[in-house]
Design an enzyme around this catalytic site. Structure first.
Site, PDB file in Angstrom:
ATOM      1  N   CYS A  97       0.843  -1.200   0.000  1.00  0.00           N
ATOM      2  CA  CYS A  97       0.000   0.000   0.000  1.00  0.00           C
ATOM      3  C   CYS A  97       0.877   1.249   0.000  1.00  0.00           C
ATOM      4  O   CYS A  97       1.528   1.558   0.989  1.00  0.00           O
ATOM      5  CB  CYS A  97      -0.905  -0.044   1.232  1.00  0.00           C
ATOM      6  SG  CYS A  97      -1.768   1.472   1.613  1.00  0.00           S
ATOM      7  N   CYS A 138       0.032   3.813   2.661  1.00  0.00           N
ATOM      8  CA  CYS A 138       0.494   3.317   3.966  1.00  0.00           C
ATOM      9  C   CYS A 138       1.961   3.693   4.172  1.00  0.00           C
ATOM     10  O   CYS A 138       2.355   4.124   5.261  1.00  0.00           O
ATOM     11  CB  CYS A 138       0.349   1.801   4.062  1.00  0.00           C
ATOM     12  SG  CYS A 138      -1.353   1.205   3.967  1.00  0.00           S
TER      13      CYS A 138
END
Length: 107
Positions: free
Chosen positions: A32, A35
């Site tokens: 991600c 993230c």
């Protein structure tokens, strides 16, 4: 190097959420990109709120049970718990200023 986060991947959900005080759960995945962008911001926030907030990271790609228990549908997901109960949740990337204001409003 000082460890600023607790990695809760692989831990029992009850143990993870039952902590006293305020706990911020960062539910993330290595794949991600938002993230990864959020990680240094959380690092700063861990220092800023060291006395008031415990930050836990859970790699939901490695531990699907935590992802399921938190009902994660999108990453990153930030869930703030106080004394064992979820008080609020943010989904998606937020700036440092946005997260600071959010945390301060909940502490």
């Amino acid at each position: 190097m000082v460890r600023k986060f607790t990695d809760v991947t692989g831990m029992d959900f009850a143990d993870v959420t039952a902590q006293e005080g305020a706990t911020l759960f960062d539910l993330w995945s290595p794949a991600c990109a938002p993230c990864a962008a959020l990680s240094p911001i959380l690092d700063d926030l861990a220092r800023d709120f060291a006395d008031d907030l415990h930050i836990c990271k859970a790699n939901v790609a490695a531990d699907t049970t935590l992802g399921e228990h938190f009902s994660v549908r999108s990453l990153p997901t930030l869930s703030l718990y106080r004394d064992g109960a979820e008080v609020d949740r943010i989904i998606g990337f937020r700036s440092r200023a946005q997260l600071t204001a959010w945390i301060e409003s909940l502490l």
